[in-house]
Design a protein around this motif. Sequence first.
Motif, PDB file in Angstrom:
ATOM      1  N   VAL A 108      -4.419  34.657   0.756  1.00  0.00           N
ATOM      2  CA  VAL A 108      -4.965  34.713  -0.461  1.00  0.00           C
ATOM      3  C   VAL A 108      -6.670  35.133  -0.122  1.00  0.00           C
ATOM      4  O   VAL A 108      -6.980  34.705   0.895  1.00  0.00           O
ATOM      5  CB  VAL A 108      -5.164  33.162  -1.571  1.00  0.00           C
ATOM      6  CG1 VAL A 108      -3.613  33.135  -1.983  1.00  0.00           C
ATOM      7  CG2 VAL A 108      -5.729  31.941  -0.509  1.00  0.00           C
ATOM      8  N   TYR A 109      -7.303  35.499  -0.913  1.00  0.00           N
ATOM      9  CA  TYR A 109      -8.712  35.771  -1.010  1.00  0.00           C
ATOM     10  C   TYR A 109      -9.645  34.745  -1.938  1.00  0.00           C
ATOM     11  O   TYR A 109      -9.280  34.754  -2.987  1.00  0.00           O
ATOM     12  CB  TYR A 109      -8.751  37.292  -1.290  1.00  0.00           C
ATOM     13  CG  TYR A 109      -8.469  38.120  -0.288  1.00  0.00           C
ATOM     14  CD1 TYR A 109      -9.201  38.994   0.657  1.00  0.00           C
ATOM     15  CD2 TYR A 109      -6.876  38.558  -0.251  1.00  0.00           C
ATOM     16  CE1 TYR A 109      -8.645  39.715   1.455  1.00  0.00           C
ATOM     17  CE2 TYR A 109      -6.408  39.521   0.598  1.00  0.00           C
ATOM     18  CZ  TYR A 109      -7.402  40.131   1.526  1.00  0.00           C
ATOM     19  OH  TYR A 109      -6.578  40.970   2.615  1.00  0.00           O
ATOM     20  N   VAL A 110     -10.586  34.313  -1.485  1.00  0.00           N
ATOM     21  CA  VAL A 110     -11.592  33.736  -2.314  1.00  0.00           C
ATOM     22  C   VAL A 110     -12.888  34.147  -2.055  1.00  0.00           C
ATOM     23  O   VAL A 110     -13.218  34.772  -1.109  1.00  0.00           O
ATOM     24  CB  VAL A 110     -11.695  32.343  -2.276  1.00  0.00           C
ATOM     25  CG1 VAL A 110     -10.195  31.610  -2.763  1.00  0.00           C
ATOM     26  CG2 VAL A 110     -11.892  31.569  -0.829  1.00  0.00           C
ATOM     27  N   ASN A 111     -13.865  34.190  -3.102  1.00  0.00           N
ATOM     28  CA  ASN A 111     -15.240  34.619  -2.845  1.00  0.00           C
ATOM     29  C   ASN A 111     -16.028  33.817  -1.601  1.00  0.00           C
ATOM     30  O   ASN A 111     -15.791  32.695  -1.436  1.00  0.00           O
ATOM     31  CB  ASN A 111     -16.084  34.349  -4.119  1.00  0.00           C
ATOM     32  CG  ASN A 111     -17.235  35.266  -3.910  1.00  0.00           C
ATOM     33  OD1 ASN A 111     -18.222  34.974  -3.156  1.00  0.00           O
ATOM     34  ND2 ASN A 111     -17.224  36.272  -4.759  1.00  0.00           N
ATOM     35  N   GLN A 152     -15.348  38.826   0.148  1.00  0.00           N
ATOM     36  CA  GLN A 152     -14.069  37.805   0.257  1.00  0.00           C
ATOM     37  C   GLN A 152     -13.775  37.271   1.433  1.00  0.00           C
ATOM     38  O   GLN A 152     -14.012  37.898   2.280  1.00  0.00           O
ATOM     39  CB  GLN A 152     -12.953  38.413  -0.447  1.00  0.00           C
ATOM     40  CG  GLN A 152     -13.193  39.300  -2.241  1.00  0.00           C
ATOM     41  CD  GLN A 152     -13.266  38.337  -2.936  1.00  0.00           C
ATOM     42  OE1 GLN A 152     -12.492  37.316  -2.923  1.00  0.00           O
ATOM     43  NE2 GLN A 152     -14.085  38.512  -4.004  1.00  0.00           N
ATOM     44  N   VAL A 153     -13.248  36.221   1.361  1.00  0.00           N
ATOM     45  CA  VAL A 153     -12.733  35.649   2.610  1.00  0.00           C
ATOM     46  C   VAL A 153     -11.012  35.586   2.533  1.00  0.00           C
ATOM     47  O   VAL A 153     -10.678  35.037   1.446  1.00  0.00           O
ATOM     48  CB  VAL A 153     -13.218  34.310   3.251  1.00  0.00           C
ATOM     49  CG1 VAL A 153     -14.679  34.526   3.542  1.00  0.00           C
ATOM     50  CG2 VAL A 153     -13.229  33.164   2.037  1.00  0.00           C
ATOM     51  N   ARG A 154     -10.581  35.663   3.450  1.00  0.00           N
ATOM     52  CA  ARG A 154      -9.125  35.672   3.509  1.00  0.00           C
ATOM     53  C   ARG A 154      -8.503  34.430   4.303  1.00  0.00           C
ATOM     54  O   ARG A 154      -8.939  34.424   5.482  1.00  0.00           O
ATOM     55  CB  ARG A 154      -8.332  37.031   3.976  1.00  0.00           C
ATOM     56  CG  ARG A 154      -6.821  37.001   4.188  1.00  0.00           C
ATOM     57  CD  ARG A 154      -6.361  38.425   4.874  1.00  0.00           C
ATOM     58  NE  ARG A 154      -5.134  38.049   5.155  1.00  0.00           N
ATOM     59  CZ  ARG A 154      -4.225  38.985   5.290  1.00  0.00           C
ATOM     60  NH1 ARG A 154      -4.497  40.410   5.257  1.00  0.00           N
ATOM     61  NH2 ARG A 154      -3.064  38.906   5.611  1.00  0.00           N
ATOM     62  N   LEU A 155      -7.773  33.756   3.613  1.00  0.00           N
ATOM     63  CA  LEU A 155      -7.104  32.457   4.678  1.00  0.00           C
ATOM     64  C   LEU A 155      -5.818  32.417   3.870  1.00  0.00           C
ATOM     65  O   LEU A 155      -5.103  32.802   3.157  1.00  0.00           O
ATOM     66  CB  LEU A 155      -8.230  31.418   4.366  1.00  0.00           C
ATOM     67  CG  LEU A 155      -8.257  30.733   3.018  1.00  0.00           C
ATOM     68  CD1 LEU A 155      -9.043  29.292   3.143  1.00  0.00           C
ATOM     69  CD2 LEU A 155      -9.113  31.393   1.944  1.00  0.00           C
ATOM     70  N   GLU A 156      -5.070  31.368   4.446  1.00  0.00           N
ATOM     71  CA  GLU A 156      -3.780  30.729   4.351  1.00  0.00           C
ATOM     72  C   GLU A 156      -4.015  29.747   2.992  1.00  0.00           C
ATOM     73  O   GLU A 156      -4.849  29.204   3.005  1.00  0.00           O
ATOM     74  CB  GLU A 156      -3.257  30.018   5.254  1.00  0.00           C
ATOM     75  CG  GLU A 156      -2.836  30.913   6.581  1.00  0.00           C
ATOM     76  CD  GLU A 156      -1.963  30.139   7.535  1.00  0.00           C
ATOM     77  OE1 GLU A 156      -1.414  29.242   7.250  1.00  0.00           O
ATOM     78  OE2 GLU A 156      -2.123  30.890   8.680  1.00  0.00           O
TER      79      GLU A 156
END
Length: 157
Positions: free
Chosen positions: A126-129, A136-140
């Motif tokens: 997922v991406y969150v701001n 955006q930052v992508r993480l599990e």
Amino acid sequence: MANATRATLALQKAGVAFTLHPHAYDPDAERKGLQAAEALGEPPECVLKTLMVIADGEKVCAVVPSNRSVSMKKLAAAFGAKHAQMMAPADAERATGYKVGGISPFGQMRRVRTAIDADALAQPHVYVNGGQRGLQVRLEPAHLVDALGAVVAPITT
């Protein structure tokens, strides 16, 4: 664009693996989350939006897929509250220390309880701001939940 924001520093401090994904930010976009998903070339259900809400007088955060709407009734129930309503944009900016369009669930001025829509956990990432407009930052998804100590519930319509 800054590589380090309060959000990315909070993620680093928590030991969460993430990657940065800058994108062209359109200040005139009607739905910022959908615009970010399009700019990143990602499905909107993977790009999550951060919404600031008041639940029974308490400031809380809702993180939901950018193509979905939060159900205030379901969100209130997730927090054990009777009523929830969106926070005014100016109030959200004061509460988080971020500008609308750049509000992250990480690194806010004060930590608030957070609910993440259960559908987000079905995504491989997922991406969150990341704490500023156009970042955006992508993480599990599991790391998102763990790092925020978030409640996971079906909170969208």
